[in-house]
Design a protein around this motif. Structure first.
Motif, PDB file in Angstrom:
ATOM      1  N   ALA A  35      -2.144   5.536   7.914  1.00  0.00           N
ATOM      2  CA  ALA A  35      -2.497   4.581   8.968  1.00  0.00           C
ATOM      3  C   ALA A  35      -1.618   3.338   8.908  1.00  0.00           C
ATOM      4  N   LYS A  36      -1.160   2.984   7.711  1.00  0.00           N
ATOM      5  CA  LYS A  36      -0.298   1.814   7.542  1.00  0.00           C
ATOM      6  C   LYS A  36       1.185   2.156   7.706  1.00  0.00           C
ATOM      7  N   GLY A  37       1.488   3.434   7.968  1.00  0.00           N
ATOM      8  CA  GLY A  37       2.863   3.850   8.201  1.00  0.00           C
ATOM      9  C   GLY A  37       3.683   4.085   6.948  1.00  0.00           C
ATOM     10  N   HIS A  38       3.038   4.240   5.797  1.00  0.00           N
ATOM     11  CA  HIS A  38       3.775   4.441   4.539  1.00  0.00           C
ATOM     12  C   HIS A  38       3.909   5.913   4.147  1.00  0.00           C
ATOM     13  N   ALA A  96       8.630   2.379   1.696  1.00  0.00           N
ATOM     14  CA  ALA A  96       8.290   1.015   1.315  1.00  0.00           C
ATOM     15  C   ALA A  96       9.553   0.169   1.397  1.00  0.00           C
ATOM     16  N   GLU A  97       9.374  -1.140   1.368  1.00  0.00           N
ATOM     17  CA  GLU A  97      10.507  -2.059   1.476  1.00  0.00           C
ATOM     18  C   GLU A  97      11.446  -1.965   0.271  1.00  0.00           C
ATOM     19  N   ASP A  98      10.864  -1.875  -0.926  1.00  0.00           N
ATOM     20  CA  ASP A  98      11.651  -1.814  -2.161  1.00  0.00           C
ATOM     21  C   ASP A  98      10.762  -1.252  -3.266  1.00  0.00           C
ATOM     22  N   LEU A  99      11.293  -1.159  -4.470  1.00  0.00           N
ATOM     23  CA  LEU A  99      10.555  -0.574  -5.590  1.00  0.00           C
ATOM     24  C   LEU A  99       9.278  -1.361  -5.895  1.00  0.00           C
ATOM     25  N   ASP A 100       9.348  -2.686  -5.843  1.00  0.00           N
ATOM     26  CA  ASP A 100       8.159  -3.492  -6.114  1.00  0.00           C
ATOM     27  C   ASP A 100       7.070  -3.243  -5.074  1.00  0.00           C
ATOM     28  N   HIS A 101       7.467  -3.128  -3.813  1.00  0.00           N
ATOM     29  CA  HIS A 101       6.500  -2.839  -2.748  1.00  0.00           C
ATOM     30  C   HIS A 101       5.879  -1.462  -2.978  1.00  0.00           C
ATOM     31  N   ALA A 102       6.700  -0.472  -3.338  1.00  0.00           N
ATOM     32  CA  ALA A 102       6.193   0.877  -3.607  1.00  0.00           C
ATOM     33  C   ALA A 102       5.216   0.856  -4.784  1.00  0.00           C
ATOM     34  N   ALA A 103       5.517   0.057  -5.806  1.00  0.00           N
ATOM     35  CA  ALA A 103       4.616  -0.046  -6.959  1.00  0.00           C
ATOM     36  C   ALA A 103       3.293  -0.696  -6.561  1.00  0.00           C
ATOM     37  N   MET A 111      -8.901  10.697  -3.046  1.00  0.00           N
ATOM     38  CA  MET A 111      -7.450  10.697  -2.877  1.00  0.00           C
ATOM     39  C   MET A 111      -7.077  10.944  -1.420  1.00  0.00           C
ATOM     40  N   THR A 112      -7.827  11.796  -0.728  1.00  0.00           N
ATOM     41  CA  THR A 112      -7.576  12.052   0.690  1.00  0.00           C
ATOM     42  C   THR A 112      -7.795  10.788   1.512  1.00  0.00           C
ATOM     43  N   ALA A 113      -8.841  10.059   1.212  1.00  0.00           N
ATOM     44  CA  ALA A 113      -9.109   8.804   1.931  1.00  0.00           C
ATOM     45  C   ALA A 113      -7.974   7.806   1.708  1.00  0.00           C
ATOM     46  N   TRP A 114      -7.460   7.733   0.492  1.00  0.00           N
ATOM     47  CA  TRP A 114      -6.346   6.827   0.194  1.00  0.00           C
ATOM     48  C   TRP A 114      -5.098   7.271   0.964  1.00  0.00           C
TER      49      TRP A 114
END
Length: 114
Positions: free
Chosen positions: A39-42, A82-89, A30-33
């Motif tokens: 790193a991706k800015g999320h 995230a951009e929207d709910l679908d992106h977050a999912a 989980m830490t790696a994730w």
């Protein structure tokens, strides 16, 4: 970008039966994730939660019963952008323990008051 809460849901009996080595392996995964999300800015924040709980309602605090003694409980959370709910999912779906069917993730948008 919008903010979303990822609520990590786990089977409490599975957690209770894990060895220390299994627990540490899950934490490392989980830490790696989380580091990948950062790193991706999320990733904004996140923490694991202790298994103890109280369910509070007006004039009542339950330490047992259907909510406090549920088989599945929230074991942690991540706050992401995230951009929207679908992106977050889609971001949640990339979680390795989820793909291994160890956990479920509830994705909830934060309500922003203007």
């Amino acid at each position: 970008m919008k903010k979303f809460m990822l609520l990590i849901r786990e089977d409490l009996s599975r957690l209770a039966e894990m060895t220390e080595a299994e627990l540490q392996a899950d934490i490392a995964e989980m830490t790696a994730w989380a580091e990948e999300l950062a790193a991706k800015g999320h990733l904004l924040s996140g923490e694991p939660l202790e298994p103890e709980t109280r369910y509070v309602r007006k004039n009542h605090i339950a330490s047992d019963g259907p909510f406090a003694e549920a088989r599945e409980s929230i074991s942690g959370y991540f706050l992401i952008e995230a951009e929207d709910l679908d992106h977050a999912a889609r971001i949640a779906a990339s979680c390795p323990p989820l793909m291994e069917n160890k956990i479920a993730i509830e994705v909830r948008p934060l309500m922003i008051y203007a």
